[in-house]
Design a protein around this motif. Sequence first.
Motif, PDB file in Angstrom:
ATOM      1  N   THR B 154      56.529  55.642  40.440  1.00 52.18           N
ATOM      2  CA  THR B 154      55.399  55.147  39.662  1.00 52.18           C
ATOM      3  C   THR B 154      55.340  53.627  39.822  1.00 52.18           C
ATOM      4  N   CYS B 155      54.126  53.081  39.912  1.00 46.59           N
ATOM      5  CA  CYS B 155      53.997  51.633  40.075  1.00 46.59           C
ATOM      6  C   CYS B 155      52.752  51.132  39.348  1.00 46.59           C
ATOM      7  N   PHE B 156      52.591  49.797  39.314  1.00 54.80           N
ATOM      8  CA  PHE B 156      51.455  49.176  38.620  1.00 54.80           C
ATOM      9  C   PHE B 156      50.728  48.220  39.548  1.00 54.80           C
ATOM     10  N   VAL B 157      49.422  48.296  39.534  1.00 57.94           N
ATOM     11  CA  VAL B 157      48.615  47.419  40.394  1.00 57.94           C
ATOM     12  C   VAL B 157      48.755  45.969  39.944  1.00 57.94           C
ATOM     13  N   THR B 158      49.122  45.080  40.892  1.00 59.33           N
ATOM     14  CA  THR B 158      49.228  43.659  40.541  1.00 59.33           C
ATOM     15  C   THR B 158      48.235  42.805  41.302  1.00 59.33           C
ATOM     16  N   TRP B 159      47.743  43.335  42.462  1.00 54.47           N
ATOM     17  CA  TRP B 159      46.872  42.485  43.260  1.00 54.47           C
ATOM     18  C   TRP B 159      45.904  43.333  44.052  1.00 54.47           C
ATOM     19  N   ILE B 160      44.628  42.938  44.036  1.00 57.74           N
ATOM     20  CA  ILE B 160      43.596  43.631  44.804  1.00 57.74           C
ATOM     21  C   ILE B 160      43.213  42.716  45.951  1.00 57.74           C
ATOM     22  N   LYS B 161      43.678  43.088  47.164  1.00 63.13           N
ATOM     23  CA  LYS B 161      43.541  42.170  48.304  1.00 63.13           C
ATOM     24  C   LYS B 161      42.092  41.985  48.721  1.00 63.13           C
ATOM     25  N   ASP B 162      41.378  43.095  48.928  1.00 62.87           N
ATOM     26  CA  ASP B 162      39.969  43.015  49.317  1.00 62.87           C
ATOM     27  C   ASP B 162      39.155  42.781  48.054  1.00 62.87           C
ATOM     28  N   SER B 163      38.486  41.619  47.972  1.00 62.74           N
ATOM     29  CA  SER B 163      37.740  41.375  46.738  1.00 62.74           C
ATOM     30  C   SER B 163      36.239  41.556  46.937  1.00 62.74           C
ATOM     31  N   SER B 164      35.855  42.319  47.965  1.00 63.18           N
ATOM     32  CA  SER B 164      34.423  42.585  48.177  1.00 63.18           C
ATOM     33  C   SER B 164      33.887  43.410  47.009  1.00 63.18           C
ATOM     34  N   SER B 165      32.605  43.251  46.734  1.00 62.69           N
ATOM     35  CA  SER B 165      32.049  43.997  45.598  1.00 62.69           C
ATOM     36  C   SER B 165      32.038  45.499  45.895  1.00 62.69           C
ATOM     37  N   GLU B 166      31.953  45.882  47.209  1.00 58.95           N
ATOM     38  CA  GLU B 166      32.005  47.305  47.547  1.00 58.95           C
ATOM     39  C   GLU B 166      33.335  47.904  47.080  1.00 58.95           C
ATOM     40  N   PHE B 167      34.412  47.206  47.409  1.00 56.78           N
ATOM     41  CA  PHE B 167      35.727  47.728  47.031  1.00 56.78           C
ATOM     42  C   PHE B 167      35.895  47.765  45.512  1.00 56.78           C
ATOM     43  N   LEU B 168      35.442  46.709  44.860  1.00 55.99           N
ATOM     44  CA  LEU B 168      35.589  46.662  43.400  1.00 55.99           C
ATOM     45  C   LEU B 168      34.785  47.790  42.741  1.00 55.99           C
ATOM     46  N   THR B 169      33.629  48.083  43.300  1.00 59.30           N
ATOM     47  CA  THR B 169      32.827  49.183  42.770  1.00 59.30           C
ATOM     48  C   THR B 169      33.558  50.518  42.952  1.00 59.30           C
ATOM     49  N   TYR B 170      34.120  50.691  44.157  1.00 56.95           N
ATOM     50  CA  TYR B 170      34.886  51.919  44.419  1.00 56.95           C
ATOM     51  C   TYR B 170      36.019  52.060  43.400  1.00 56.95           C
ATOM     52  N   LEU B 171      36.725  50.963  43.190  1.00 55.19           N
ATOM     53  CA  LEU B 171      37.864  51.024  42.261  1.00 55.19           C
ATOM     54  C   LEU B 171      37.411  51.403  40.849  1.00 55.19           C
ATOM     55  N   ASP B 172      36.276  50.868  40.443  1.00 53.60           N
ATOM     56  CA  ASP B 172      35.726  51.238  39.140  1.00 53.60           C
ATOM     57  C   ASP B 172      35.500  52.749  39.074  1.00 53.60           C
ATOM     58  N   GLN B 173      34.922  53.285  40.157  1.00 53.18           N
ATOM     59  CA  GLN B 173      34.601  54.718  40.185  1.00 53.18           C
ATOM     60  C   GLN B 173      35.839  55.584  40.024  1.00 53.18           C
TER      61      GLN B 173
END
Lengths: 221, 221
Positions: B154-173
Amino acid sequence: METHAEEDYLKAIYSISENGPAAVSTKEVAEYINSKPSSVTDMIQRLSAKKLVDYKKYKGFTLTKKGKEKALLIIRKHRLWELFLVEHLNFSWSEVHEVAEQLEHVSSPLLVNRLDAFLNYPVRDPHGDIIPDINGNLRDDDTIVLTEVPNKKTCFVTWIKDSSSEFLTYLDQVNIGLDTEIKILESYPYDRSIKVKIPRKSAITLSEKVCKNLYVRLNEN
Amino acid sequence: METHAEEDYLKAIYSISENGPAAVSTKEVAEYINSKPSSVTDMIQRLSAKKLVDYKKYKGFTLTKKGKEKALLIIRKHRLWELFLVEHLNFSWSEVHEVAEQLEHVSSPLLVNRLDAFLNYPVRDPHGDIIPDINGNLRDDDTIVLTEVPNKKTCFVTWIKDSSSEFLTYLDQVNIGLDTEIKILESYPYDRSIKVKIPRKSAITLSEKVCKNLYVRLNEN
DNA sequence: TAAAAATTTTAGACAAAGCTAAATCTTTCA
DNA sequence: TGAAAGATTTAGCTTTGTCTAAAATTTTTA
């Protein structure tokens, strides 16, 4: 879109013309911004082409309505940042100015207005200068110069006009600062000095020069 | 004293060289800062004269130690301001970048360090990027890329390398964000995708592309 | 491995903003 | 009122940072 240099000129012209209604000269601006009259002429012609100043060769210049608005919005930013630096980042009066000079050129209406909200829509900066509102209007309040306060009245310091370190040092010596309560005991028309009382201090006499640089709000009533 | 443009170049070169150890080309920098290769050559020659980059004609360039230090101090400012804007002025991720681009050029060591203190010496900015310390050192921590986490851990997200809005939207989904807990259920070597579980959600499969852009900290033990 | 393609550099222009020196107005005052 | 003195403007040059077009170099590929 105005450049850094153009913004400095607008602010300089605004500040100089606060001292009186006359047109501003190249020499005054050059001294204010540490530059040369010929450089000022160049820039004024650019600003004139952009309709930010009214300019007649050899006759000086004044800000147009549009120029004045822009100048006030820059001053708004400057004063909001000064307040932020003093209230939240522990800057002292003397450290604040140079940094605010840089921050005032950051261009983002959203940023300025959020900062305004963060600071709780303040009316005055750490020097007591009025902060123009979001539309570049100076919110006037009931501040008057100390020389105009009638005898026997009590008032509170709201603005220190002369911000030279000499004057600030003098004020420290006589225990006067922003919000200090001052009661007028007696005035001496001969040299226009006045005798005043500050709570828990002995009475002192203030010269005309000092009084002209202290602005106050009258006690309500 | 570095100018605004020079600072942008240093930062661009630093960011590009994070993707690999190779020398940086004029074309890459030109694309990064929306400029032309010939303009980049000009500036690189200036930076080379100032010993901020090592440059061999036609062979690309790299930051010198001095250049890298300066780049990191600019990045420090950028990330501290981003954090300030998000945490205290209610900016959203998307609004933050453009303003921080301007604030990062304000030159005052006192200001940066007071801001650092005001924010309580943070280690990461709102995107999870590490904030260089006062000496321009990156404080490394135990963050690794998601593809390297062993099965069943088990792990915890500390950093989101790709900061494009496409990726951020995907992550939200798929309900993933900073600090989300992720448990690796199974990995499929065929296409290097992995099946994961997020608390109170049904299991989902993440593609290799997604995994490569998520960095995490392993649960302590 | 040699020609074509791609990349990089140079050369020459331009705009912003500043400066000095010279020319041109205004103001002052003898 | 008509020189001086003082202020303002113009002319020409400098630096920073950008661009386009052309020349030089490197890489690719047939």
